[in-house]
Motif scaffolding. Structure first.
Motif, short mmCIF file in Angstrom:
data_model
loop_
_atom_site.label_atom_id
_atom_site.label_comp_id
_atom_site.label_asym_id
_atom_site.label_seq_id
_atom_site.Cartn_x
_atom_site.Cartn_y
_atom_site.Cartn_z
N ALA A 18 0.85 -1.20 0.00
CA ALA A 18 0.00 0.00 0.00
C ALA A 18 0.89 1.24 0.00
CB ALA A 18 -0.91 0.00 1.21
N VAL A 19 2.01 1.14 0.72
CA VAL A 19 3.00 2.23 0.76
C VAL A 19 4.36 1.57 0.57
CG1 VAL A 19 4.08 3.98 2.24
CG2 VAL A 19 1.60 3.67 2.30
N ASP A 20 5.17 2.15 -0.30
CA ASP A 20 6.38 1.46 -0.73
C ASP A 20 7.59 2.38 -0.67
OD1 ASP A 20 8.04 -0.39 -1.82
OD2 ASP A 20 7.10 -0.44 -3.81
N GLN A 21 8.41 2.21 0.35
CA GLN A 21 9.69 2.94 0.45
C GLN A 21 9.53 4.45 0.35
OE1 GLN A 21 12.78 2.03 1.10
NE2 GLN A 21 12.28 -0.11 1.37
N VAL A 22 8.72 5.00 1.22
CA VAL A 22 8.50 6.45 1.17
C VAL A 22 9.50 7.18 2.07
CG1 VAL A 22 6.90 8.29 1.86
CG2 VAL A 22 6.10 6.39 0.44
N ASP A 23 10.22 8.12 1.46
CA ASP A 23 11.10 9.04 2.20
C ASP A 23 10.49 10.42 2.05
OD1 ASP A 23 13.03 7.06 2.69
OD2 ASP A 23 13.95 7.43 0.73
N LEU A 24 10.33 11.11 3.17
CA LEU A 24 9.71 12.44 3.08
C LEU A 24 10.08 13.29 4.29
CD1 LEU A 24 7.52 14.13 1.50
CD2 LEU A 24 5.86 13.24 3.13
N SER A 25 10.29 14.58 4.04
CA SER A 25 10.51 15.52 5.14
C SER A 25 9.45 16.60 5.07
CB SER A 25 11.87 16.20 5.02
OG SER A 25 12.87 15.25 5.14
N VAL A 26 8.79 16.86 6.17
CA VAL A 26 7.77 17.91 6.20
C VAL A 26 8.28 19.04 7.07
CG1 VAL A 26 5.41 18.49 6.86
CG2 VAL A 26 5.89 16.26 5.84
N PRO A 27 8.47 20.22 6.48
CA PRO A 27 9.03 21.34 7.26
C PRO A 27 8.01 21.92 8.24
CG PRO A 27 9.14 21.74 4.88
CD PRO A 27 8.24 20.57 5.08
N ASP A 28 8.56 22.54 9.25
CA ASP A 28 7.80 23.19 10.32
C ASP A 28 6.81 24.23 9.77
OD1 ASP A 28 7.31 23.60 12.91
OD2 ASP A 28 9.15 24.69 13.37
N GLY A 29 5.58 24.16 10.22
CA GLY A 29 4.61 25.21 9.91
C GLY A 29 4.00 25.16 8.52
N LYS A 30 4.34 24.16 7.74
CA LYS A 30 3.83 24.09 6.37
C LYS A 30 2.59 23.21 6.27
CE LYS A 30 7.28 26.37 4.51
NZ LYS A 30 7.10 27.79 4.34
N LEU A 31 1.84 23.45 5.20
CA LEU A 31 0.72 22.56 4.89
C LEU A 31 1.11 21.72 3.67
CD1 LEU A 31 -3.05 23.41 4.92
CD2 LEU A 31 -2.11 21.89 3.20
N VAL A 32 1.12 20.42 3.88
CA VAL A 32 1.51 19.49 2.82
C VAL A 32 0.31 18.62 2.45
CG1 VAL A 32 3.00 17.49 2.33
CG2 VAL A 32 3.92 19.45 3.56
#
Ligand code: ATP
Length: 357
Positions: A18-32
């Motif tokens: 369902a999810v395959d090798q996800v790398d992700l960074s979510v910065p402070d205060g942002k809407l993603v």
């Protein structure tokens, strides 16, 4: 500062990923926004971040802490999920106060915080109304107030507006975005609506079959999609199969040739390439103008005129183009008219063709 980091996050259900090798960074205060078609793994990824699902492998870190195996109720994240409805037997104020009661905040502080939140969502006059007597949009605002009541560091929203009609939905998109910016709260929202993602997000994560297809600012993704899948999913586009000389000249399906600004990324796709041109980049001219480079002769086969904007389908002998124009630019555009469509060189993008499985 990066707050949330996903590393190699994978979720298998039996043999399916369902999810395959996800790398992700979510910065402070942002809407993603997690954006993608049904079944691409958006909700599963959000549930992993929420702690409602354990990844098969990979790690979830927040503010430097490994949260991968920390249960949802210990993560202190706010959530508004489609299925997580308000308590129908409670009033607006009681719903908003619920997480504060759970945390055993004293009564006076609870009251003060609830008043503050109702002010924030512009419903102070409805505090004592049962939530069953609210409109869909008002209910959604209460759900958001409840989710942010205990000042979470991360707000997770799963299709929070999908039950609302189109007009209210657009109004709520703006409202949630303004609220999120005012509070500066890092937010992740799942949607399958590209317009919604474009309206609200600082960054869009486009997902395809459990993987990240592209991450970027909405307009960057719109203008420079990495693949046919992304181009097709974000906005309207003319995507044409072409032949390419490896430099800057391409052959269109009808045999006509035009010149493009070839990009390195497209050249990497080694032959399996498409031309992308957005409808608003095509200039439609009357047949009396003289032809020139990148100008194709065609015949209008359909006109969708909604007052402020016109969308025209143009048959160019071998393929069709959709062009967006305005009544001022092209008055009296009619079916059957012969026109010239200009494809400006800078607006012609070469993209990798969708992989065929
Ligand atoms: P939608 O927009 O339709 O909600 P989505 O992008 O959120 O879709 P997910 O709900 O994350 O997609 O599902 C991704 C894939 O994982 C789908 O193929 C789905 O059938 C599968 N899946 C999700 N949850 C489970 C589960 N509990 N058991 C088995 N398969 C599951």
């Amino acid at each position: 500062m990066t707050q949330l980091t996903l590393q190699g996050v994978t979720k298998r259900f039996h043999t399916a990923y369902a999810v395959d090798q996800v790398d992700l960074s979510v910065p402070d205060g942002k809407l993603v926004c997690f954006l993608g078609p049904s079944g691409c793994g958006k909700t599963t990824l959000l549930r992993i971040i929420a702690g409602l699902e354990t990844p098969s492998s990979g790690t979830v870190r927040f503010a430097g802490r490994d949260l991968t195996h920390v249960p949802a109720n210990r993560r202190d994240f706010g959530m508004v999920f489609q299925s997580l409805a308000l308590f129908p037997h409670m009033t607006v104020a009681e719903n908003v106060a619920y997480p504060l009661r759970l945390r055993k905040l004293d009564k006076t502080a609870q009251k003060r915080r609830v008043a503050e939140l109702l002010e924030l969502i512009q419903l102070p006059h409805m505090a004592n109304r049962p939530v069953t007597q609210l409109s869909g949009g008002q209910r959604q605002r209460v759900a958001i107030a409840r989710a942010i009541a205990s000042a979470p560091k991360l707000l997770l929203l799963d299709e929070p507006l999908s039950a609302l009609d189109a007009k209210l939905r657009e109004a709520m998109q703006v409202e949630i975005r303004l609220l999120q910016q005012r509070l500066g709260i890092t937010t992740i929202m799942v949607t399958h609506d590209q317009r919604e993602a474009m309206t609200m997000a600082d960054e869009i994560v486009v997902m395809e079959k459990g993987r990240i297809a592209q991450v970027g600012r909405p307009l960057d993704i719109y203008r420079d999609p990495v693949s046919e899948f992304v181009a097709d999913f974000i906005g309207l586009g003319n995507i044409l199969p072409i032949t390419f000389d490896g430099r800057n000249r391409i052959g269109l399906p009808g045999g006509q040739q035009i010149v493009v600004n070839a990009t390195t990324r497209a050249l990497d796709a080694a032959g399996d390439i498409r031309l992308l041109i957005r409808p608003e980049d095509i200039c439609v001219r009357s047949a009396t103008a003289s032809p020139g480079p990148n100008i194709l002769a065609g015949k209008v086969t359909f006109v969708r005129d909604v007052g402020a904007a016109i969308e025209a389908t143009i048959d160019c002998d071998g393929f069709t183009l959709t062009a967006a124009t305005t009544p001022r630019e092209t008055p009296d555009l009619q079916v059957g008219m012969r026109v010239f469509a200009e494809l400006p060189e800078h607006a012609c993008k070469l993209i990798a063709a969708r992989a065929v499985h």
